[in-house]
Design a protein around this motif. Sequence first.
Motif, short mmCIF file in Angstrom:
data_model
loop_
_atom_site.label_atom_id
_atom_site.label_comp_id
_atom_site.label_asym_id
_atom_site.label_seq_id
_atom_site.Cartn_x
_atom_site.Cartn_y
_atom_site.Cartn_z
N GLN A 1 5.75 -2.41 -13.32
CA GLN A 1 6.67 -3.24 -12.55
C GLN A 1 6.10 -3.54 -11.16
O GLN A 1 6.18 -4.67 -10.66
N LEU A 2 5.50 -2.52 -10.52
CA LEU A 2 4.87 -2.72 -9.22
C LEU A 2 3.74 -3.74 -9.32
O LEU A 2 3.58 -4.60 -8.44
N GLU A 3 2.96 -3.64 -10.40
CA GLU A 3 1.85 -4.58 -10.60
C GLU A 3 2.36 -6.00 -10.78
O GLU A 3 1.80 -6.96 -10.23
N GLN A 4 3.47 -6.16 -11.53
CA GLN A 4 4.06 -7.48 -11.74
C GLN A 4 4.60 -8.06 -10.44
O GLN A 4 4.42 -9.25 -10.15
N VAL A 5 5.28 -7.23 -9.66
CA VAL A 5 5.85 -7.68 -8.38
C VAL A 5 4.73 -8.12 -7.44
O VAL A 5 4.82 -9.17 -6.77
N SER A 6 3.67 -7.32 -7.36
CA SER A 6 2.55 -7.66 -6.45
C SER A 6 1.89 -8.97 -6.87
O SER A 6 1.49 -9.78 -6.01
N SER A 7 1.78 -9.19 -8.19
CA SER A 7 1.17 -10.43 -8.68
C SER A 7 2.06 -11.63 -8.38
O SER A 7 1.57 -12.70 -7.98
N PRO B 1 0.81 -1.23 0.00
CA PRO B 1 0.00 0.00 0.00
C PRO B 1 0.84 1.28 0.00
O PRO B 1 0.48 2.26 -0.64
N LEU B 2 2.00 1.27 0.71
CA LEU B 2 2.85 2.46 0.73
C LEU B 2 3.47 2.72 -0.64
O LEU B 2 3.56 3.87 -1.09
N ALA B 3 3.88 1.67 -1.32
CA ALA B 3 4.43 1.81 -2.68
C ALA B 3 3.36 2.32 -3.63
O ALA B 3 3.62 3.16 -4.51
N LEU B 4 2.13 1.81 -3.45
CA LEU B 4 1.02 2.26 -4.30
C LEU B 4 0.73 3.75 -4.07
O LEU B 4 0.51 4.50 -5.03
N ALA B 5 0.74 4.17 -2.80
CA ALA B 5 0.48 5.58 -2.48
C ALA B 5 1.47 6.50 -3.17
O ALA B 5 1.10 7.57 -3.70
#
Length: 530
Positions: free
Chosen positions: A468-474, A436-440
């Motif tokens: 890249q954030l989306e890929q890491v989270s997945s 959530p902090l990375a998303l913010a």
Amino acid sequence: MLNTILQLSGGIGLFLLGMSLMTDSLKALAGEALRQWLVRFTDSSLKAMFSGITITVAVQSSTATTLATIGFVSAGVLTFSNAIGVIIGANIGTTSTGWMVALLGLKFSISQLALPLIAFGAILKLLAKDRLALIGMTIAGFGLLFFGIDVLQQAMAGIAASVDLSRWSTESLLSKLLLVLIGFVMTILLQSSSAAITATLAALASQAINLEQTLVLVIGQNVGTVVTAVLAAVGATTSAKRTAAVHVIFNIVTAIFAFLFLFPGFVWAYQYITFIHKMDPVLIVAVFHTCFSLLGALIFMPFIGKFEQVLLKLLPEQESSLTRYLDDSLYSVPALAIAATERVLLQTLTDIYRLFIKFIRGEIITPMINTNELDATIKKVESYLEHMSVPQSLSDQQRLILLLRLAVYIRVLRNDLQEVAQVELLKKQQILQELPLALAAQLEKQIEYLQMQPFSKFPIDFVNDLTQLEQVSSEQQEFLRQKIIHASVNHQLTASQTLELLAAQRWIVHLIAHTQKVAVLLQQDQEVIE
């Protein structure tokens, strides 16, 4: 006499149909260019006036220019004082129709050329696509317009031979006022000052009326345009009402000055100045019509600031700041309706992202989130899009499709917002609080780009970072899921806590995926625009 009346009606009908075809096609062709021009060339009142003249001459419609102005005043891209300049320019630009009729339509017999133009334009419309099809409609409309003028001229010649109009002389004040009233009614009935003035010029060319009668009729016809503006503003936004008020005040005040000073001056010059007396009366009327609007510009341009202040006090803003410029009148210029909707959607998206950021950072809690205004905005935008017809321009069609997709994603994000309390669960677990902090941080960057005026293309590096954030989270989803289950097995979590954490983890992964898709979509949107 009946045949003459039918011929007159048919001529007016052909002219209006031709004008409508030509104007609609030109608006579709120049829609996005019209938008970009208004943004770039209206930073001063004088430039705004010349922009109004140029755009109106290009699209052959002061209404299109006025509607464009309404949209951009509402969006905050154009100041109201500069909008006044555009409207004044539009009134000057619309006199180009009179010049076109005077120099071409009544000077030369082009009916034989008009029919091939209609045929060529119709074939192009049927066989071609996109811009070529619109050009075909423009050519066909141009041909119909001049064919209608030829029919009008023949009908007016018949009226001149069978009807004595000498009793409508301009010797008395009452006769002049009656002629002004007739001109006023003509514009209301035809719903077009261009059509009314063209019919009057045809009557003058056929000697059914004289020059003095024509000049007074033109004054009334210019005043008649205010009725259309008033009707368009009924029930519309405050911006539309202010714009209509500018149009009404400009035309009425100018008409008074023209009746008292300009008309007597032209009559005197025609009677006593030899070279003017030798001029074609139809050409004199075209000059008079242009001078009418130029006179209004000279009266109003020096006082635009005070004029703006008066109208802002008389008509204060009452609508919501977000939806105030979703004006139904913009539907007639698809590029502008699309631009207005885009502006609302981008601001709505910004508001949703801000709520997510505040909640992730602990600045607000669930009971503090009031989404009533947000829901009302989304509902109004969706309703506005539902009533928007499919534009003829391919680029506008692509923009509309992307807007519809953006509206769907905003609805999805709004649903994600309903479960924002999941963040509290994530923040309590060390292995889950980073997402959530990375998303913010990414949402903050999105907001910066969304707030740019005009909205610019997302940098590819930014979109790649979010991807890249989306890929890491997945990729981490299964690993984190196993960690939560392992904690549950070791009795570190209860069964209900395990289910809640799994749901929260799934929620944040989906939220990141949704924001990434929005970023990619908006980058596509800008590529289409450019």
